[in-house]
Design a protein around this motif. Structure first.
Motif, mmCIF file in Angstrom:
data_model
loop_
_atom_site.group_PDB
_atom_site.id
_atom_site.type_symbol
_atom_site.label_atom_id
_atom_site.label_comp_id
_atom_site.label_asym_id
_atom_site.label_seq_id
_atom_site.Cartn_x
_atom_site.Cartn_y
_atom_site.Cartn_z
ATOM 1 N N GLU A 1 -11.537 13.263 33.772
ATOM 2 C CA GLU A 1 -10.435 13.981 34.391
ATOM 3 C C GLU A 1 -10.981 15.110 35.241
ATOM 4 O OE1 GLU A 1 -6.273 16.234 33.087
ATOM 5 O OE2 GLU A 1 -7.671 15.470 31.573
ATOM 6 N N ASN A 2 -10.474 15.189 36.477
ATOM 7 C CA ASN A 2 -10.956 16.186 37.450
ATOM 8 C C ASN A 2 -12.453 16.045 37.678
ATOM 9 O OD1 ASN A 2 -8.342 17.333 37.598
ATOM 10 N ND2 ASN A 2 -8.761 18.597 35.772
ATOM 11 N N GLY A 3 -12.942 14.829 37.601
ATOM 12 C CA GLY A 3 -14.375 14.604 37.784
ATOM 13 C C GLY A 3 -14.764 14.300 39.204
ATOM 14 N N CYS A 4 -13.822 14.383 40.146
ATOM 15 C CA CYS A 4 -14.133 14.126 41.552
ATOM 16 C C CYS A 4 -13.216 14.971 42.417
ATOM 17 C CB CYS A 4 -13.981 12.647 41.889
ATOM 18 S SG CYS A 4 -12.315 11.997 41.576
ATOM 19 N N GLY A 5 -13.514 15.026 43.702
ATOM 20 C CA GLY A 5 -12.751 15.861 44.608
ATOM 21 C C GLY A 5 -11.502 15.177 45.137
ATOM 22 N N THR A 6 -10.666 15.951 45.797
ATOM 23 C CA THR A 6 -9.446 15.416 46.411
ATOM 24 C C THR A 6 -9.305 15.968 47.820
ATOM 25 O OG1 THR A 6 -8.069 17.215 45.551
ATOM 26 C CG2 THR A 6 -8.262 15.223 44.192
ATOM 27 N N LEU A 7 -8.561 15.211 48.619
ATOM 28 C CA LEU A 7 -8.300 15.588 50.006
ATOM 29 C C LEU A 7 -6.822 15.356 50.270
ATOM 30 C CD1 LEU A 7 -9.884 16.556 52.537
ATOM 31 C CD2 LEU A 7 -10.057 14.158 53.211
ATOM 32 N N GLU A 8 -6.158 16.335 50.861
ATOM 33 C CA GLU A 8 -4.715 16.226 51.058
ATOM 34 C C GLU A 8 -4.333 16.763 52.431
ATOM 35 O OE1 GLU A 8 -0.485 17.951 49.228
ATOM 36 O OE2 GLU A 8 -2.421 18.572 48.373
ATOM 37 N N LEU A 9 -3.496 16.001 53.119
ATOM 38 C CA LEU A 9 -2.910 16.456 54.373
ATOM 39 C C LEU A 9 -1.565 17.090 54.008
ATOM 40 C CD1 LEU A 9 -3.792 16.326 57.348
ATOM 41 C CD2 LEU A 9 -2.429 14.269 57.586
ATOM 42 N N VAL A 10 -1.490 18.386 54.081
ATOM 43 C CA VAL A 10 -0.315 19.115 53.588
ATOM 44 C C VAL A 10 0.837 18.946 54.573
ATOM 45 C CG1 VAL A 10 0.598 21.340 52.860
ATOM 46 C CG2 VAL A 10 -1.810 20.764 52.426
ATOM 47 N N LYS A 11 1.975 18.543 54.044
ATOM 48 C CA LYS A 11 3.152 18.344 54.876
ATOM 49 C C LYS A 11 4.020 19.597 54.852
ATOM 50 C CE LYS A 11 6.820 14.916 55.654
ATOM 51 N NZ LYS A 11 7.477 13.707 55.116
ATOM 52 N N PRO A 12 4.325 20.187 56.023
ATOM 53 C CA PRO A 12 5.177 21.379 56.042
ATOM 54 C C PRO A 12 6.592 21.030 55.573
ATOM 55 C CG PRO A 12 4.013 21.096 58.127
ATOM 56 C CD PRO A 12 3.843 19.829 57.355
ATOM 57 N N THR A 13 7.352 22.060 55.287
ATOM 58 C CA THR A 13 8.748 21.874 54.895
ATOM 59 C C THR A 13 9.657 22.343 56.020
ATOM 60 O OG1 THR A 13 8.764 24.039 53.833
ATOM 61 C CG2 THR A 13 8.221 22.144 52.451
ATOM 62 N N GLY A 14 10.918 21.958 55.922
ATOM 63 C CA GLY A 14 11.879 22.360 56.931
ATOM 64 C C GLY A 14 12.298 21.201 57.811
ATOM 65 N N LYS A 15 13.150 21.492 58.768
ATOM 66 C CA LYS A 15 13.669 20.472 59.663
ATOM 67 C C LYS A 15 12.548 19.840 60.472
ATOM 68 C CE LYS A 15 17.232 19.643 63.146
ATOM 69 N NZ LYS A 15 18.296 20.245 63.988
ATOM 70 N N GLY A 16 12.560 18.525 60.523
ATOM 71 C CA GLY A 16 11.528 17.802 61.247
ATOM 72 C C GLY A 16 10.315 17.497 60.402
ATOM 73 N N HIS A 17 10.263 18.070 59.210
ATOM 74 C CA HIS A 17 9.125 17.843 58.315
ATOM 75 C C HIS A 17 9.567 17.222 56.995
ATOM 76 C CE1 HIS A 17 6.709 20.195 61.108
ATOM 77 N NE2 HIS A 17 7.606 21.166 61.038
ATOM 78 N N SER A 18 10.635 17.756 56.391
ATOM 79 C CA SER A 18 11.152 17.209 55.129
ATOM 80 C C SER A 18 12.181 16.124 55.448
ATOM 81 C CB SER A 18 11.809 18.317 54.300
ATOM 82 O OG SER A 18 10.868 19.328 53.999
ATOM 83 N N CYS A 19 12.156 15.065 54.653
ATOM 84 C CA CYS A 19 13.089 13.958 54.859
ATOM 85 C C CYS A 19 14.436 14.298 54.235
ATOM 86 C CB CYS A 19 12.528 12.674 54.245
ATOM 87 S SG CYS A 19 13.619 11.250 54.428
ATOM 88 N N PRO A 20 15.509 14.329 55.024
ATOM 89 C CA PRO A 20 16.822 14.684 54.452
ATOM 90 C C PRO A 20 17.387 13.615 53.533
ATOM 91 C CG PRO A 20 17.043 14.043 56.756
ATOM 92 C CD PRO A 20 15.574 14.104 56.475
ATOM 93 N N LEU A 21 16.810 12.407 53.538
ATOM 94 C CA LEU A 21 17.302 11.330 52.673
ATOM 95 C C LEU A 21 16.621 11.333 51.314
ATOM 96 C CD1 LEU A 21 17.420 8.460 55.322
ATOM 97 C CD2 LEU A 21 19.336 9.826 54.474
ATOM 98 N N LYS A 22 15.792 12.316 51.072
ATOM 99 C CA LYS A 22 15.060 12.409 49.818
ATOM 100 C C LYS A 22 15.332 13.771 49.199
ATOM 101 C CE LYS A 22 11.617 10.143 47.542
ATOM 102 N NZ LYS A 22 11.491 8.709 47.305
ATOM 103 N N GLY A 23 15.608 13.815 47.916
ATOM 104 C CA GLY A 23 15.776 15.081 47.237
ATOM 105 C C GLY A 23 17.207 15.559 47.212
ATOM 106 N N LYS A 24 17.367 16.849 47.105
ATOM 107 C CA LYS A 24 18.679 17.462 46.936
ATOM 108 C C LYS A 24 19.545 17.251 48.177
ATOM 109 C CE LYS A 24 20.871 21.851 45.692
ATOM 110 N NZ LYS A 24 20.648 23.295 45.396
ATOM 111 N N GLY A 25 20.782 16.861 47.946
ATOM 112 C CA GLY A 25 21.735 16.667 49.029
ATOM 113 C C GLY A 25 21.631 15.330 49.732
ATOM 114 N N ALA A 26 20.715 14.467 49.307
ATOM 115 C CA ALA A 26 20.517 13.192 49.998
ATOM 116 C C ALA A 26 21.734 12.283 49.839
ATOM 117 C CB ALA A 26 19.260 12.501 49.478
ATOM 118 N N LYS A 27 22.296 12.188 48.632
ATOM 119 C CA LYS A 27 23.437 11.293 48.426
ATOM 120 C C LYS A 27 24.673 11.797 49.156
ATOM 121 C CE LYS A 27 22.310 8.799 44.217
ATOM 122 N NZ LYS A 27 22.810 8.292 42.926
#
Length: 953
Positions: A605-631
């Protein structure tokens, strides 16, 4: 007064008239027989191609009585339904323990006393072919045993008799390029076998598999794997037993219950065909009836097609009998002049309908049987299974024949009424008289058309397919009622046209009694074809939209199976370039990671590194069909708005993301401008320049903010990674770098497997690790089976250190075939109906043609007039049919849209895209090619020579 003598005379006159006018009678019989032939052939094909329960069991069991199978639950008590498909432990019984599941089940001990059996096991294997290597399935089964007849049949050569012999299906032999007598080697254990025979599976003609004797593949392979640990052991399936019970006894429900007590599931032919009552089935008390399920959509489709087919028969027969009524005017006038009543004149015409309708019905049924038998091999190849037998439902065939006879009589009804009203003088002199067109019929037609469209659309919106079918038929009947007015309007369009088309249009308008039925026949055929073609095209477009490809079109990827220098990519690349139809150069890519490589150091566990492309939040970045208010949002938006959101970069990766090419969830590859050209298909000099200057190219704009991306890396090094651990001692280091990127247009966010392309020098500058991982190639065409097998063989010779990724795009040739068949059917009916009305026009226009010739018209007028008369009927019918066919297609798509919206509002990430796509190729063929062809054929088959005769009257 006895009416039979009058009818006997009417039938005698009708029979003699039919024999005397052989050409006209053959035409009428053909038009009656054509739809009867089609319905008969369709009924025979459907009933024969749809396997009965007995045929399904034969395809599964052969001539055996039953198949016994042990489950993974061990020797615990089970319950099953008579079909052997549904089974489980008794209700309330505890789940078997792991120890119980590991205990073997003595399946042969459950066989009925006095029975014999065969064992069957299958395994996947890679085998050699004439072209190279291919993957297939090998089944160990003594296929020469008579117990397998009906399931596996020998088509060439001989069954395997020795342990070094093997048989193959015909499709495997064709794809592999092998012949009987060739050697086949199973790779891994390197066991070779002689191909002795070709077999086919009647229930699955497209199967590509091999058959060997029991103990000839799995056991030697296992022994080889036990000796050589570098060889993977065979992944064989659990054994199955085909059992033939005692003679005359079979395998009964009592035998099945006894087998269930010991943990064995049984499929018995005798029990499946004659199941016991529910009171004797312990599982029936806890299981619903699985056989009462109805498919509403299939019912609606059959109802719609059947209604349109009945309408087509009536409309095709109508103009056919109009020919007979016109030709028989003088004869009917003679009947009246000899004292015959109007009822007797009508009886003669109706008797003609009955005689020719009966002959047409019998001829159509006979031709349907003959064509089905003639084209049976072709139909079987298309459906992928053999007919068990030519299944004939006598009452259905009799109903089809009676339908042809009745519609023939009904089609003769209108000409009979007209003939009964006609004066004797008009009939004898050939004068038509002057009659007003009905003013009520067009009004009724408009009302029916409006009501039909409204009902069909309402049914589509409400999801009621029965209303869709009824409304579509009502709308088509409404168009039929409007056809006489439409034909009359055509006559006014010819005022400024040249002589021949002007005469053709005015002749069609003046003789609406024969033009309207022919136009209606064309319209009905085209409407049905356009309706099915539109629905098929729309459904294909929906499936194409929902499909997520694994590669961009026209590319193939070579990826390393090992890491580091063990991959030996240069040899693998040479193998692909020599065997595959690649064009241009290759585009090499690498994988990138932080810290220790997780593909090596994944155990801790945690025996290797990770790489992540961080996704900003807000309009144009967060998907409105996912999460709170989607339904809540899903309840407010339309299908088009939902599609726009789903295709936006913000939502592109939320529902499904494909990880490939050595990337993790970050989907970053190392590459240069050649990757943009060959794989991404991004032809932008600015993007290539950015990569050359060290700036990454971002394909999903949702990850960028102000032209930059945030790249988070955890540089964690494993103690077993001694080299890198020595260079990076201490705790894991976390970095977040902001990189200036080139942001590609939004449409490139859907590029399979890649989110960002990073130059190698940029990755090294950030302290990341890079490794050569594979290449992309552009194909100039799809590879053949031989080329694919050759490429896999070349990769094997190169050390098998890399693998090929080819496109998994599904073939859609079936849809194209369906559309072509529909277009051909509608085209044939159009040509036939146009030919009928042209023949009738010639009969009516003899006096006019004589006058034209007498006043100096050139001989070619006769040919061109026939051509334009045919063109008018075909083109008018096609255009009206196209409009009428859109009603059921659009309404059924509205039904699909309603269901899709309901699913989307339950899960906002579900697609609600339900397009309506016009089959322009089919419509173009019907609207342009068929009418022109009909006109040319009519003109070409009409004689331009005319014998002058005295004008009658």
């Amino acid at each position: 007064m006895n009416p039979l003598p009058g009818w006997r005379a009417a039938f005698r006159i009708a029979r003699r008239d039919a024999v005397r006018a052989k050409g006209r009678s053959a035409l009428v019989v053909a038009m009656i027989a054509l739809p009867v032939l089609g319905v008969t052939a369709a009924d025979l094909t459907y009933r024969s191609a749809l396997p009965t329960k007995a045929e399904e069991l034969t395809g599964e069991l052969g001539a055996a009585d039953a198949r016994f199978t042990a489950t993974s639950m061990g020797p615990v008590k089970l319950q099953q339904m008579p079909d052997g498909v549904n089974w489980g432990t008794p209700q309330g019984a505890p789940d078997p323990t792991p120890e119980e599941q590991e205990r073997p089940v003595d399946v042969p001990a459950t066989f009925p006393e006095g029975s014999r059996h065969l064992t069957e096991r299958s395994l996947p294997a890679s085998v050699t072919t004439r072209h190279g290597i291919t993957d297939t399935q090998i089944t160990e089964l003594r296929i020469a045993d008579p117990m397998l007849r009906g399931r596996i049949e020998l088509t060439d050569g001989a069954y395997p008799r020795a342990k070094d012999e093997i048989a193959a299906t015909e499709d495997f032999i064709e794809a592999s390029g092998l012949s009987i007598g060739d050697r086949v080697t199973v790779r891994g254990p390197d066991q070779s076998y002689t191909l002795t025979g070709a077999v086919e599976l009647p229930a699955d003609l497209r199967a590509e598999s091999l058959y060997a004797l029991p103990g000839s593949v799995i056991a030697p392979w296992q022994k080889t794997a036990d000796r050589d640990k570098t060889i993977l052991p065979p992944q064989a399936s659990d054994p199955k037993w085909l059992v033939q019970g005692p003679p005359g006894a079979g395998v009964t429900w009592r035998h099945i219950l006894a087998a269930n007590e010991k943990g064995v599931v049984v499929i018995s032919r005798q029990v499946a065909l004659d199941p016991p009552p529910d009171s004797e089935v312990p599982m029936a008390a806890t299981t619903g009836d699985p056989y009462n399920d109805t498919d509403a959509e299939m019912t609606a489709a059959v109802l719609t097609v059947t209604a349109m087919a009945l309408l087509e028969i009536v409309l095709l027969a109508g103009p056919a009998f109009a020919v007979g009524a016109r030709r028989s005017r003088r004869q009917l006038g003679l009947v009246g002049s000899c004292g015959g009543s109007r009822g007797q004149v009508r009886a003669v015409v109706l008797a003609g309908g009955a005689v020719l309708g009966g002959v047409g019905a019998v001829a159509g049924v006979g031709a349907g049987f003959g064509l089905t038998a003639l084209f049976r091999p072709m139909i079987e190849d298309y459906t992928g299974s053999r007919f068990g037998e030519l299944t004939v439902r006598p009452w259905e065939i009799l109903g089809i024949a009676v339908l042809g006879l009745v519609t023939g009589v009904l089609a003769a009804l209108a000409p009979a009424i007209v003939a009964g009203r006609q004066s004797v003088l008009e009939s004898l002199t050939g004068r038509r008289g002057t009659r007003r067109s009905s003013r009520v019929l067009p009004v009724i037609g408009v009302i029916a058309l409006t009501a039909g469209v409204a009902v069909a659309v309402y049914g589509g919106v409400a999801g009621d397919t029965a209303l869709v079918a009824g409304g579509s038929v009502l709308a088509e009947l409404g168009v039929l009622g409007c056809i006489p007015v439409i034909v009359g309007f055509l006559g006014r369009l010819g005022r400024r046209l040249p002589l021949t088309p002007r005469i053709a249009l005015r002749d069609a308008a003046r003789n609406r009694g024969r033009t309207a039925p022919a136009v209606a026949a064309v319209m009905a055929a085209v409407a049905g074809s356009v309706a099915i073609a539109t629905y098929t095209s729309s459904n294909a477009a929906e499936q194409a939209y929902d499909y997520s490809p694994n590669l961009t079109p026209g590319t193939v990827a070579l990826m390393a199976a090992d890491i580091g220098d063990n991959a030996e990519l240069p040899r693998s690349r040479a193998a692909v370039e020599q065997s595959f139809p690649v064009s241009g150069g290759r585009a090499d890519i690498g994988r990138v990671w932080a810290g220790s490589d997780c593909s090596v150091y994944y155990e801790e566990e945690n025996g290797c590194g990770t790489l992540e492309l961080v996704k900003p939040t807000g309009k144009g970045h967060s998907c409105p069909l996912k999460g709170k208010g989607a339904k809540e949002l899903a309840l407010r938006i339309s299908a088009d708005e939902h599609k726009r959101l789903m295709n936006s970069p913000a939502c592109m990766d939320e529902n499904y993301t494909m990880v490939a090419f050595g990337t993790d969830a970050h989907k970053i590859v190392v590459g240069g401008p050649d990757v943009l050209d060959s794989y991404v298909k991004l032809e932008d000099p600015a993007a290539a320049k950015a990569l050359a200057e060290g700036a990454p190219v971002l394909l999903n704009s949702a990850y960028a903010k102000n032209g930059e991306v945030a790249l988070k890396a955890i540089h964690a090094y494993n103690d077993r990674d001694k080299k890198n651990r020595a260079l990076h001692p201490g705790k894991a280091r976390i970095t977040t770098d902001r990189l200036k990127v080139y942001v590609a247009p939004d449409r490139y966010a859907a590029t399979p497997g890649i989110r960002m392309i990073m130059p190698e020098k940029t990755a090294e500058r950030l302290g990341l690790h890079v490794e050569d991982y594979g290449s992309f190639y552009t194909l100039n065409r799809d590879p053949t089976d031989a080329e694919s097998q050759a490429a896999h063989a070349a990769l094997d010779q190169a050390g098998n250190r890399a693998y090929l990724m080819t496109s998994d795009e599904r073939l859609r040739t079936d849809d194209d075939t369906i559309l072509l068949i529909l277009a051909l059917f509608a085209g044939v009916v159009t040509l036939g109906a146009a030919a009928i009305t042209t023949g009738l026009s010639k009969a009516d226009a003899e006096a006019d043609l004589t006058t034209l010739s007498a006043v100096g018209a050139p001989p070619g007028v006769r040919r061109s007039l026939s051509g334009f008369q045919c063109l008018v009927v075909a083109l008018t019918g096609v255009l009206l049919g196209t409009a009428a066919g859109l009603v059921p297609a659009v309404a059924l798509r509205l039904t699909d849209l309603r269901a899709a919206l309901a699913d989307m509002r339950e899960d906002p990430m579900e697609s609600a895209y339900t397009p309506i796509v016009m089959p322009w190729e089919t419509i173009g063929l019907l609207a342009l090619v068929v009418p022109v062809l009909a006109g040319l054929l009519a003109a070409g088959l009409t004689s331009s020579r005319l014998t002058l005769a005295r004008r009658a009257g």
